[in-house]
Design a protein around this motif. Structure first.
Motif, PDB file in Angstrom:
ATOM      1  N   GLY A  58       8.505   3.528  -2.136  1.00 26.45           N
ATOM      2  CA  GLY A  58       8.277   2.485  -0.921  1.00 26.45           C
ATOM      3  C   GLY A  58       9.526   1.390  -0.995  1.00 26.45           C
ATOM      4  O   GLY A  58      10.272   1.426  -2.210  1.00 26.45           O
ATOM      5  N   ARG A  59       9.749   0.388  -0.310  1.00 29.07           N
ATOM      6  CA  ARG A  59      10.463  -0.438  -0.230  1.00 29.07           C
ATOM      7  C   ARG A  59      10.353  -1.461  -1.475  1.00 29.07           C
ATOM      8  O   ARG A  59       9.346  -1.923  -1.730  1.00 29.07           O
ATOM      9  CB  ARG A  59      10.809  -1.216   1.143  1.00 29.07           C
ATOM     10  CG  ARG A  59      11.076  -0.350   2.177  1.00 29.07           C
ATOM     11  CD  ARG A  59      12.414   0.133   2.130  1.00 29.07           C
ATOM     12  NE  ARG A  59      13.063   0.656   3.393  1.00 29.07           N
ATOM     13  CZ  ARG A  59      13.900   1.468   3.657  1.00 29.07           C
ATOM     14  NH1 ARG A  59      14.895   1.607   2.511  1.00 29.07           N
ATOM     15  NH2 ARG A  59      14.316   2.058   4.651  1.00 29.07           N
ATOM     16  N   LEU A  60      11.409  -2.058  -2.091  1.00 28.47           N
ATOM     17  CA  LEU A  60      11.434  -3.236  -3.027  1.00 28.47           C
ATOM     18  C   LEU A  60      11.039  -4.525  -2.203  1.00 28.47           C
ATOM     19  O   LEU A  60      12.157  -4.690  -1.245  1.00 28.47           O
ATOM     20  CB  LEU A  60      12.903  -3.095  -3.833  1.00 28.47           C
ATOM     21  CG  LEU A  60      13.043  -2.160  -4.401  1.00 28.47           C
ATOM     22  CD1 LEU A  60      14.179  -2.414  -5.790  1.00 28.47           C
ATOM     23  CD2 LEU A  60      11.997  -1.275  -5.478  1.00 28.47           C
ATOM     24  N   ARG A  61       9.959  -5.198  -2.243  1.00 32.40           N
ATOM     25  CA  ARG A  61       9.735  -6.185  -1.744  1.00 32.40           C
ATOM     26  C   ARG A  61      10.349  -7.408  -2.309  1.00 32.40           C
ATOM     27  O   ARG A  61      10.854  -7.591  -3.621  1.00 32.40           O
ATOM     28  CB  ARG A  61       8.175  -6.713  -1.942  1.00 32.40           C
ATOM     29  CG  ARG A  61       7.208  -5.532  -1.478  1.00 32.40           C
ATOM     30  CD  ARG A  61       7.407  -5.230   0.076  1.00 32.40           C
ATOM     31  NE  ARG A  61       6.406  -4.132   0.587  1.00 32.40           N
ATOM     32  CZ  ARG A  61       5.148  -4.594   1.048  1.00 32.40           C
ATOM     33  NH1 ARG A  61       4.849  -5.688   1.062  1.00 32.40           N
ATOM     34  NH2 ARG A  61       4.555  -3.592   1.546  1.00 32.40           N
ATOM     35  N   GLU A  77       7.986  -2.895  -5.627  1.00 33.81           N
ATOM     36  CA  GLU A  77       7.189  -1.903  -4.803  1.00 33.81           C
ATOM     37  C   GLU A  77       5.838  -2.524  -4.549  1.00 33.81           C
ATOM     38  O   GLU A  77       5.399  -2.459  -3.447  1.00 33.81           O
ATOM     39  CB  GLU A  77       7.395  -0.524  -5.076  1.00 33.81           C
ATOM     40  CG  GLU A  77       8.577   0.324  -5.011  1.00 33.81           C
ATOM     41  CD  GLU A  77       8.609   1.680  -5.558  1.00 33.81           C
ATOM     42  OE1 GLU A  77       8.931   2.455  -4.866  1.00 33.81           O
ATOM     43  OE2 GLU A  77       8.220   1.862  -6.587  1.00 33.81           O
ATOM     44  N   GLY A  78       5.330  -3.105  -5.521  1.00 27.04           N
ATOM     45  CA  GLY A  78       4.127  -3.605  -5.427  1.00 27.04           C
ATOM     46  C   GLY A  78       2.714  -2.836  -5.777  1.00 27.04           C
ATOM     47  O   GLY A  78       1.696  -3.083  -5.877  1.00 27.04           O
ATOM     48  N   THR A  79       3.180  -1.447  -5.809  1.00 31.42           N
ATOM     49  CA  THR A  79       2.053  -0.606  -6.071  1.00 31.42           C
ATOM     50  C   THR A  79       2.636   0.895  -6.559  1.00 31.42           C
ATOM     51  O   THR A  79       3.982   0.875  -6.437  1.00 31.42           O
ATOM     52  CB  THR A  79       1.105  -0.365  -4.561  1.00 31.42           C
ATOM     53  OG1 THR A  79       0.016   0.561  -5.032  1.00 31.42           O
ATOM     54  CG2 THR A  79       2.025   0.350  -3.655  1.00 31.42           C
ATOM     55  N   THR A  80       1.912   1.550  -6.999  1.00 30.23           N
ATOM     56  CA  THR A  80       2.431   2.920  -7.281  1.00 30.23           C
ATOM     57  C   THR A  80       2.608   4.036  -6.470  1.00 30.23           C
ATOM     58  O   THR A  80       1.821   3.944  -5.300  1.00 30.23           O
ATOM     59  CB  THR A  80       1.554   3.490  -8.630  1.00 30.23           C
ATOM     60  OG1 THR A  80       0.131   3.522  -8.047  1.00 30.23           O
ATOM     61  CG2 THR A  80       1.502   2.580  -9.786  1.00 30.23           C
ATOM     62  N   TRP A  81       3.658   4.843  -6.561  1.00 33.73           N
ATOM     63  CA  TRP A  81       3.936   6.079  -5.486  1.00 33.73           C
ATOM     64  C   TRP A  81       3.896   7.294  -6.442  1.00 33.73           C
ATOM     65  O   TRP A  81       3.914   7.036  -7.591  1.00 33.73           O
ATOM     66  CB  TRP A  81       5.290   5.587  -4.972  1.00 33.73           C
ATOM     67  CG  TRP A  81       5.071   4.607  -3.933  1.00 33.73           C
ATOM     68  CD1 TRP A  81       5.041   3.238  -4.284  1.00 33.73           C
ATOM     69  CD2 TRP A  81       5.492   4.627  -2.361  1.00 33.73           C
ATOM     70  NE1 TRP A  81       4.742   2.312  -3.103  1.00 33.73           N
ATOM     71  CE2 TRP A  81       5.197   3.347  -1.848  1.00 33.73           C
ATOM     72  CE3 TRP A  81       5.495   5.628  -1.459  1.00 33.73           C
ATOM     73  CZ2 TRP A  81       5.120   3.131  -0.769  1.00 33.73           C
ATOM     74  CZ3 TRP A  81       5.492   5.241  -0.236  1.00 33.73           C
ATOM     75  CH2 TRP A  81       5.321   4.100   0.192  1.00 33.73           C
ATOM     76  N   CYS A  82       4.371   8.250  -5.872  1.00 31.33           N
ATOM     77  CA  CYS A  82       4.185   9.663  -6.760  1.00 31.33           C
ATOM     78  C   CYS A  82       5.124  10.016  -7.298  1.00 31.33           C
ATOM     79  O   CYS A  82       5.170  11.146  -7.999  1.00 31.33           O
ATOM     80  CB  CYS A  82       3.639  10.634  -5.533  1.00 31.33           C
ATOM     81  SG  CYS A  82       4.902  11.395  -4.266  1.00 31.33           S
ATOM     82  N   ALA A 103       1.034  -1.278  -0.106  1.00 34.61           N
ATOM     83  CA  ALA A 103      -0.163  -0.022  -0.004  1.00 34.61           C
ATOM     84  C   ALA A 103       0.794   1.183   0.025  1.00 34.61           C
ATOM     85  O   ALA A 103       1.990   1.079   0.455  1.00 34.61           O
ATOM     86  CB  ALA A 103      -1.056   0.021   1.123  1.00 34.61           C
ATOM     87  N   SER A 104       0.308   2.345  -0.542  1.00 38.46           N
ATOM     88  CA  SER A 104       1.031   3.549  -0.583  1.00 38.46           C
ATOM     89  C   SER A 104       0.451   4.608   0.076  1.00 38.46           C
ATOM     90  O   SER A 104      -0.885   4.824  -0.078  1.00 38.46           O
ATOM     91  CB  SER A 104       1.308   3.962  -2.125  1.00 38.46           C
ATOM     92  OG  SER A 104       1.822   5.129  -2.205  1.00 38.46           O
ATOM     93  N   PRO A 105       1.107   5.426   0.869  1.00 33.54           N
ATOM     94  CA  PRO A 105       0.451   6.720   1.489  1.00 33.54           C
ATOM     95  C   PRO A 105       0.067   7.780   0.367  1.00 33.54           C
ATOM     96  O   PRO A 105      -0.516   8.657   0.623  1.00 33.54           O
ATOM     97  CB  PRO A 105       1.471   7.253   2.376  1.00 33.54           C
ATOM     98  CG  PRO A 105       2.842   6.722   1.929  1.00 33.54           C
ATOM     99  CD  PRO A 105       2.327   5.429   1.059  1.00 33.54           C
ATOM    100  N   CYS A 106       0.616   7.710  -0.781  1.00 33.99           N
ATOM    101  CA  CYS A 106       0.061   8.827  -1.627  1.00 33.99           C
ATOM    102  C   CYS A 106      -0.972   8.885  -2.164  1.00 33.99           C
ATOM    103  O   CYS A 106      -1.845   7.871  -2.272  1.00 33.99           O
ATOM    104  CB  CYS A 106       1.171   8.284  -3.250  1.00 33.99           C
ATOM    105  SG  CYS A 106       2.818   8.337  -3.004  1.00 33.99           S
ATOM    106  N   THR A 107      -1.644   9.980  -2.394  1.00 36.49           N
ATOM    107  CA  THR A 107      -3.134  10.286  -2.698  1.00 36.49           C
ATOM    108  C   THR A 107      -3.253  11.214  -3.745  1.00 36.49           C
ATOM    109  O   THR A 107      -2.034  11.753  -4.487  1.00 36.49           O
ATOM    110  CB  THR A 107      -3.824  10.911  -1.388  1.00 36.49           C
ATOM    111  OG1 THR A 107      -3.151  12.182  -1.073  1.00 36.49           O
ATOM    112  CG2 THR A 107      -3.562   9.919  -0.376  1.00 36.49           C
ATOM    113  N   ASP A 108      -4.281  11.688  -4.073  1.00 39.74           N
ATOM    114  CA  ASP A 108      -4.545  12.673  -5.221  1.00 39.74           C
ATOM    115  C   ASP A 108      -3.842  13.914  -5.059  1.00 39.74           C
ATOM    116  O   ASP A 108      -3.410  14.805  -5.846  1.00 39.74           O
ATOM    117  CB  ASP A 108      -5.877  12.875  -5.384  1.00 39.74           C
ATOM    118  CG  ASP A 108      -6.582  11.715  -6.020  1.00 39.74           C
ATOM    119  OD1 ASP A 108      -6.019  10.786  -6.458  1.00 39.74           O
ATOM    120  OD2 ASP A 108      -7.753  11.700  -5.711  1.00 39.74           O
TER     121      ASP A 108
END
Length: 293
Positions: A177-180, A167-172, A8-13
């Motif tokens: 994010g960490r590389l899983r 990272e498994g999901t998108t960031w801004c 999950a990413s804390p990034c939002t609109d």
């Protein structure tokens, strides 16, 4: 279905930069160019009659055509060093910002992608995803992950270049994010080399352009429209030194993370650390403009 290990990413609109819209004429020309590229896509199957190197060249040029239609230019720096063993598989890993990532990386070099399963259902993007033989992954189904890793390892053993976004999901693009480590097991199991790639989207002055990021609650249509209206984007691709897989996927992931997240940039100012207790991710925010390489 979600689970406690789901990325999950804390990034939002709110991560989207305020931007100056491109002129009306430029935007209109981009829409025309996109219609043209969609029409050309129906001819791509004809490239199957070409030898593999020429066929891949056609596909790369087509990806560049699509990107230019969106107003995106690609700049590449190559630090891979001497070529590896002929026929050896390569696992390429990069950070994940946007649906543009697959187009950008495939315009640089051919590859078969580990990507979100629903990508195959998207208009135009889904058709392109099938062309590059996507290995679909549903991050919500943890039990499916070993099968995805095995499929990636099998392709690597045949000398294929497989591209993944650990990272498994998108960031801004400012936060990361960490590389899983899970997908790195495919390289360990197959003995494939690993190519870490730093991918940044910047404006003409070298500052990060977050307008292209696909995060938050936005729809694909909204993201497409916003990207088309940006005044111009440069996708910087830095192909880092090839890494030997070793025997520890976590150590391998950490090595690659330093390259993928621009650890080589001495001018980078890390002034904010965001921790997500849900996924154990750490994000760094880059507020200082970095010149275009």
């Amino acid at each position: 279905m979600s689970h406690q290990w789901m990325p999950a990413s804390p990034c939002t609109d709110t991560c989207h930069s305020a931007y100056v819209r491109a002129g009306a004429v430029a935007v209109a020309l981009r829409y025309v160019a996109l219609v043209a590229t969609a029409a050309v896509a129906v001819l791509l199957p004809l490239a199957v009659v070409l030898p593999a190197p020429r066929r891949r060249g056609v596909h790369r040029r087509y990806m560049l055509m699509v990107l230019r239609a969106f107003g995106v230019r690609v700049q590449v720096s190559d630090e891979r060093g001497p070529a590896g063993e002929p026929g050896r598989g390569v696992l390429a890993v990069a950070g994940h910002v946007s649906w543009l990532d697959v187009l950008v990386l495939n315009s640089v070099d051919h590859g078969e992608y580990v990507a979100r399963a629903d990508l195959l259902d998207w208009p135009l993007i889904g058709r392109l995803a099938r062309r590059v033989r996507v290995v679909p992954i549903d991050r919500g189904r943890l039990r499916d992950l070993p099968g995805v890793v095995d499929e990636a390892a099998e392709r690597l053993r045949t000398g294929t270049r497989v591209v993944a976004f650990p990272e498994g999901t998108t960031w801004c693009g400012r936060a990361y994010g960490r590389l899983r480590p899970a997908l790195f097991q495919a390289a360990v199991d197959s003995g494939a080399a690993v190519e870490p790639i730093e991918l940044r989207y910047v404006r003409g002055d070298g500052t990060t352009e977050t307008g292209v990021c696909f995060v938050g609650e936005q729809t694909l249509l909204a993201s497409l429209r916003r990207t088309i209206h940006l005044p111009g984007v440069i996708a910087e691709v830095r192909r880092g030194p090839l890494q030997e897989p070793g025997v520890d996927r976590r150590e391998l992931a950490e090595r690659c993370e330093r390259v993928v997240h621009g650890g080589h940039r001495r001018e980078r100012e890390v002034d904010v650390l965001l921790a997500s207790a849900h996924v154990g991710s750490v994000a760094v925010v880059d507020r200082r403009p970095v010149p275009v390489q």
